[in-house]
Write an enzyme that holds these catalytic residues in place. Structure first.
Site, PDB file in Angstrom:
ATOM      1  N   SER A   1      67.585  97.598 108.312  1.00 29.80           N
ATOM      2  CA  SER A   1      68.946  97.123 108.866  1.00 29.80           C
ATOM      3  C   SER A   1      68.773  96.091 109.340  1.00 29.80           C
ATOM      4  CB  SER A   1      69.236  98.398 109.775  1.00 29.80           C
ATOM      5  OG  SER A   1      70.185  98.179 110.415  1.00 29.80           O
TER       6      SER A   1
ATOM      7  N   TYR B   1      66.619 104.184 116.872  1.00 32.73           N
ATOM      8  CA  TYR B   1      66.992 103.673 115.494  1.00 32.73           C
ATOM      9  C   TYR B   1      66.295 102.214 115.482  1.00 32.73           C
ATOM     10  CZ  TYR B   1      70.107 102.650 111.473  1.00 32.73           C
ATOM     11  OH  TYR B   1      70.685 102.100 110.347  1.00 32.73           O
TER      12      TYR B   1
HETATM   13  P1  NAD Z   1      74.363 108.670 104.872  1.00 34.47           P
HETATM   14  O1  NAD Z   1      74.511 109.396 106.066  1.00 34.47           O
HETATM   15  O2  NAD Z   1      75.737 108.383 103.977  1.00 34.47           O
HETATM   16  O3  NAD Z   1      73.002 109.085 103.923  1.00 34.47           O
HETATM   17  C1  NAD Z   1      71.813 109.274 104.445  1.00 34.47           C
HETATM   18  C2  NAD Z   1      71.131 110.102 103.321  1.00 34.47           C
HETATM   19  O4  NAD Z   1      70.061 110.694 103.882  1.00 34.47           O
HETATM   20  C3  NAD Z   1      71.890 111.350 102.805  1.00 34.47           C
HETATM   21  O5  NAD Z   1      71.573 111.735 101.474  1.00 34.47           O
HETATM   22  C4  NAD Z   1      71.549 112.274 103.703  1.00 34.47           C
HETATM   23  O6  NAD Z   1      71.383 113.753 103.034  1.00 34.47           O
HETATM   24  C5  NAD Z   1      69.815 111.934 103.849  1.00 34.47           C
HETATM   25  N1  NAD Z   1      68.973 112.613 104.925  1.00 34.47           N
HETATM   26  C6  NAD Z   1      69.503 112.673 106.156  1.00 34.47           C
HETATM   27  N2  NAD Z   1      68.488 113.316 106.740  1.00 34.47           N
HETATM   28  C7  NAD Z   1      67.492 113.624 105.836  1.00 34.47           C
HETATM   29  C8  NAD Z   1      66.296 114.350 105.810  1.00 34.47           C
HETATM   30  N3  NAD Z   1      65.707 114.862 107.032  1.00 34.47           N
HETATM   31  N4  NAD Z   1      65.569 114.635 104.880  1.00 34.47           N
HETATM   32  C9  NAD Z   1      65.957 114.216 103.586  1.00 34.47           C
HETATM   33  N5  NAD Z   1      67.298 113.366 103.432  1.00 34.47           N
HETATM   34  C10 NAD Z   1      67.983 113.433 104.428  1.00 34.47           C
HETATM   35  O7  NAD Z   1      73.891 107.259 105.373  1.00 34.47           O
HETATM   36  P2  NAD Z   1      73.815 105.665 104.871  1.00 34.47           P
HETATM   37  O8  NAD Z   1      74.573 105.006 105.626  1.00 34.47           O
HETATM   38  O9  NAD Z   1      73.794 105.818 103.378  1.00 34.47           O
HETATM   39  O10 NAD Z   1      72.350 105.424 105.214  1.00 34.47           O
HETATM   40  C11 NAD Z   1      71.141 105.294 104.457  1.00 34.47           C
HETATM   41  C12 NAD Z   1      70.227 104.248 105.000  1.00 34.47           C
HETATM   42  O11 NAD Z   1      70.801 103.258 105.304  1.00 34.47           O
HETATM   43  C13 NAD Z   1      69.617 104.948 106.508  1.00 34.47           C
HETATM   44  O12 NAD Z   1      68.241 104.519 106.344  1.00 34.47           O
HETATM   45  C14 NAD Z   1      70.623 103.942 107.502  1.00 34.47           C
HETATM   46  O13 NAD Z   1      69.746 103.601 108.548  1.00 34.47           O
HETATM   47  C15 NAD Z   1      70.457 102.542 106.420  1.00 34.47           C
HETATM   48  N6  NAD Z   1      71.534 101.746 107.067  1.00 34.47           N
HETATM   49  C16 NAD Z   1      73.019 101.902 106.891  1.00 34.47           C
HETATM   50  C17 NAD Z   1      73.799 101.157 107.320  1.00 34.47           C
HETATM   51  C18 NAD Z   1      75.201 101.507 107.286  1.00 34.47           C
HETATM   52  O14 NAD Z   1      75.966 100.677 107.762  1.00 34.47           O
HETATM   53  N7  NAD Z   1      75.780 102.450 106.626  1.00 34.47           N
HETATM   54  C19 NAD Z   1      73.667  99.907 107.719  1.00 34.47           C
HETATM   55  C20 NAD Z   1      72.174  99.468 107.684  1.00 34.47           C
HETATM   56  C21 NAD Z   1      70.978 100.579 107.401  1.00 34.47           C
END
Ligand code: NAD
Length: 256
Positions: A138, A151
């Site tokens: 991130s 985080y």
């Molecule tokens: P999201 O909530 O849409 O998806 C998260 C996914 O992780 C889902 O499939 C959920 O079921 C799964 N998950 C959650 N806890 C879990 C567990 N204990 N075991 C297995 N699966 C689990 O979130 P996202 O925004 O797509 O985030 C995905 C990644 O990207 C994360 O690591 C997040 O930190 C990172 N990220 C997101 C953003 C953003 O702006 N959305 C920015 C930077 C980084």
């Protein structure tokens, strides 16, 4: 380009993980999905690309379940060639108010799970002299924001882990890199927008603009398709010697 390869993407029932799994499937990779919630619709979405798709519901905070998932993937497809460590959760509170169990969950899911999947995937990658480990960090892997201590610690940790593993595999065909997205409009971020709108008593659209305006100079969300494109590049021969990078796709967030 990736026909015959198998990609396992953690947390791929939603958001960025599903976007990256789709992009890799479009290049011909077979996919192992993981994550909570409905997995039938994501499976159908991936299968539509004409690749094989499997699902394992391991909880990324549980090492024994991670081990079972990696064994399951190897039994089904021979080995995992591309490992995308993406599963992640968020909790926002100042340190003195941060629930200890939420801290532990964030470190376990956002950081430690990548250690377990990687340690289990690397031996077969080394034996094949080809592999890709892509860690979804991130902008918070490079800079901090108040209220996100767990985080930020986990994401800085995964950037460091990425560099260490990249060095350990540097003389092999296995690479390890991190992607550092800024704001991406997924359920994880929608919740932060909704919370902000409720807290400030403002419309959701205003909360969304404020969120972008604070951090992301482009004032546009990064899309899951753009992140998928970067994961495809990192899996390509052109990226054979890209090792240990933390690659921002953040609309200028960390350039400031
Ligand atoms: P999201 O909530 O849409 O998806 C998260 C996914 O992780 C889902 O499939 C959920 O079921 C799964 N998950 C959650 N806890 C879990 C567990 N204990 N075991 C297995 N699966 C689990 O979130 P996202 O925004 O797509 O985030 C995905 C990644 O990207 C994360 O690591 C997040 O930190 C990172 N990220 C997101 C953003 C953003 O702006 N959305 C920015 C930077 C980084």
């Amino acid at each position: 380009m990736l026909k015959g390869k198998t990609a396992l993407v953690t947390g791929s029932t939603s958001g960025i993980g599903l976007g990256i799994a789709s992009a890799l499937a479009q290049q011909g990779a077979n996919i192992v999905l993981n994550g909570f919630g409905d997995h039938e619709a994501p499976k159908a979405q991936i299968a539509a690309y004409g690749v094989q798709v499997d699902y394992h519901g391991a909880d990324m905070s549980k090492p024994d379940q991670i081990e079972d998932m990696m064994k399951h993937a190897a039994a089904r497809f021979g080995q995992v060639d591309i490992l995308v460590n993406n599963a992640g959760i968020q909790h926002v509170a100042n340190v003195e108010d941060f629930p200890a169990d939420r801290w532990d969950s964030i470190i376990a899911i956002n950081l430690t799970s990548a250690f377990h999947t990687s340690r289990l995937a690397v031996p077969a990658m080394r034996a094949a002299n080809w592999g890709r480990i892509i860690n979804i960090a991130s902008a918070h892997g490079l800079v901090a924001s108040a209220g996100k201590s767990a985080y930020v610690a986990a994401k800085h940790g995964i950037v460091g882990f990425t560099k260490a593993l990249a060095l350990e595999t540097a003389t092999t065909g296995v690479t390890c890199n991190a992607i550092c997205p800024g704001w991406v409009l997924t359920p994880l971020v929608q919740k932060q927008i909704d919370d902000r709108a409720a807290r400030e008593g403002i419309p959701v659209s205003k909360a969304q603009n404020e969120l972008l305006g604070e951090k992301q100079p482009s004032l546009q969300f990064t899309t899951v398709e753009q992140l998928g494109g970067l994961a495809v590049f990192l899996s390509s021969p052109a990226a054979d010697n890209v090792r240990g990078v933390a690659w921002q796709m953040d609309g200028g967030w960390t350039a400031q």
